[in-house]
Design an enzyme around this catalytic site. Sequence first.
Site, PDB file in Angstrom:
ATOM      1  N   LYS A  40     -25.460  -4.542  20.121  1.00 23.83           N
ATOM      2  CA  LYS A  40     -26.209  -4.815  18.882  1.00 23.83           C
ATOM      3  C   LYS A  40     -27.705  -4.755  19.177  1.00 23.83           C
ATOM      4  CE  LYS A  40     -26.110  -9.812  19.593  1.00 23.83           C
ATOM      5  NZ  LYS A  40     -25.904 -11.127  18.995  1.00 23.83           N
ATOM      6  N   ARG A 138     -22.721 -22.152  13.729  1.00 26.04           N
ATOM      7  CA  ARG A 138     -23.289 -20.893  13.258  1.00 26.04           C
ATOM      8  C   ARG A 138     -22.176 -20.289  12.412  1.00 26.04           C
ATOM      9  NH1 ARG A 138     -25.991 -16.674  17.590  1.00 26.04           N
ATOM     10  NH2 ARG A 138     -23.859 -15.981  17.786  1.00 26.04           N
ATOM     11  N   TYR A 278     -60.593  -8.049  20.372  1.00 24.67           N
ATOM     12  CA  TYR A 278     -60.725  -8.834  19.136  1.00 24.67           C
ATOM     13  C   TYR A 278     -60.926 -10.321  19.431  1.00 24.67           C
ATOM     14  CZ  TYR A 278     -58.835  -5.006  16.248  1.00 24.67           C
ATOM     15  OH  TYR A 278     -58.622  -3.837  15.585  1.00 24.67           O
ATOM     16  N   MET A 326     -52.729  -3.943  17.956  1.00 30.63           N
ATOM     17  CA  MET A 326     -51.524  -3.347  17.384  1.00 30.63           C
ATOM     18  C   MET A 326     -51.007  -2.194  18.260  1.00 30.63           C
ATOM     19  SD  MET A 326     -50.915  -1.856  13.551  1.00 30.63           S
ATOM     20  CE  MET A 326     -51.424  -3.330  12.721  1.00 30.63           C
TER      21      MET A 326
HETATM   22  C1  PLP Z   1     -20.954 -13.647  19.293  1.00 30.25           C
HETATM   23  C2  PLP Z   1     -21.644 -13.137  20.517  1.00 30.25           C
HETATM   24  N1  PLP Z   1     -20.911 -12.796  21.581  1.00 30.25           N
HETATM   25  C3  PLP Z   1     -21.471 -12.335  22.711  1.00 30.25           C
HETATM   26  C4  PLP Z   1     -22.834 -12.198  22.827  1.00 30.25           C
HETATM   27  C5  PLP Z   1     -23.415 -11.699  24.123  1.00 30.25           C
HETATM   28  O1  PLP Z   1     -24.148 -12.721  24.772  1.00 30.25           O
HETATM   29  P1  PLP Z   1     -24.878 -12.415  26.146  1.00 30.25           P
HETATM   30  O2  PLP Z   1     -25.945 -11.428  25.843  1.00 30.25           O
HETATM   31  O3  PLP Z   1     -25.444 -13.728  26.567  1.00 30.25           O
HETATM   32  O4  PLP Z   1     -23.850 -11.873  27.052  1.00 30.25           O
HETATM   33  C6  PLP Z   1     -23.638 -12.539  21.752  1.00 30.25           C
HETATM   34  C7  PLP Z   1     -25.080 -12.418  21.862  1.00 30.25           C
HETATM   35  O5  PLP Z   1     -25.885 -12.865  21.140  1.00 30.25           O
HETATM   36  C8  PLP Z   1     -23.030 -13.027  20.562  1.00 30.25           C
HETATM   37  O6  PLP Z   1     -23.769 -13.373  19.487  1.00 30.25           O
END
Ligand code: PLP
Length: 386
Positions: A40, A138, A278, A326
Amino acid sequence: MIDVKGINTWIELSESAYANNLRRFRQMIGSERELSVVVKANAYGHGWAPIARMAVQHGADSFCVHSLPEAQQLRQAGFDQDILIMGHVPLARLAEVVAGNFRLVIYNPETVRQLAELLEGQSGALRMHLKLETGANRQGIDEADLPWFLSQIAAIPGLHLEGAYTHFADIEDTTDHHFAEQQKQRFQRMVKSIRQAGFTLPKLHTACTAATLLFPETHFDLVRLGIGQYGFWPSRETLVSYKIQHNNDIEGLLQPVLTWKTRVSQVKQVAPESSIGYGRTYRTTRASRIAVLPVGYSDGYDRGLSNQGYVLIRGKRAPVRGRICMNLMMVDVTDIPGVKLEDEVVLIGRQGQDAVAADQLASLCGTIHYEIVARLSREIPRIAVP
Ligand SMILES: Cc1ncc(COP(=O)(O)O)c(C=O)c1O
């Protein structure tokens, strides 16, 4: 192949480091478990396309992403591995999850109801993974709500309950892992009741990188490997805990994959008592040589590193002077002889005997290395190197 002579900033991804990391994690979890790499946020800023290619080549079984567009991007690029979408998919787009044959996280009743409508008359069309609330507060299904979800799923032939998972709230930030242990126990209790309701649940998963490294009993059927594949320890606490467990043996275990580079765009002589940048936040105390670099906060170099960070030029540290702009930043090269236009500069990574670690930059500007890399601009070219 991109010719770096023609660009101002680029990110090199070491394929041998990535292959090493994945191999080490595979050794940890064994050949039977599913190694699912978390790609991701543009593969934690590394670049989803080259990382996905390397992941498959070096033994990953599947992907975890946050969003539907991330999953679709992988499919369109030709990756036919399983992809788990771990974040919210807008109700209006659930049909695309079915069409893409993605795995989907479930934790909202509305999503289940919408899927029931969508999947009428179909069977086993969507593979779901229930996200169980065990303490992070969460995304997740509370234990008390589980029976409702199970009764709905049992009544909808189109839904296939493939897995259940949870995520640890406090496994990186501490060497006291009792909360993680409690979460694991809650998870197991909830899994037991799902199985008692008649679901087989072939894919249980809880482990992020820290859990994978420290607690084999969290590996279950699949691990969701994020930061570790990129060669970073999740935290100092994880490193310390691992060293205690393994007699300090971390030789070659995790190798950083990413090196962020730029080149000098001007070198100038600056008189004593001059200000730089700046807000005139830095004043020279001596005749100084300042190198201007064509990188700034829009590229992902955190403005919090103003007067704090450092880069490597000719293998030596050059401290940041003044505020990060920037698109530009200034560094002091007074003590580095010979610096000239277009010299290569390392912003994150190794050059010669020294290195700028993402976690060092993170602590200088009050964040974590996850954020330092995840915010690297998507516009910076990513180049795989051997
Ligand atoms: C649900 C979930 N699983 C796994 C991971 C992976 O975590 P890590 O990068 O600490 O291995 C994340 C990362 O944010 C996550 O949100």
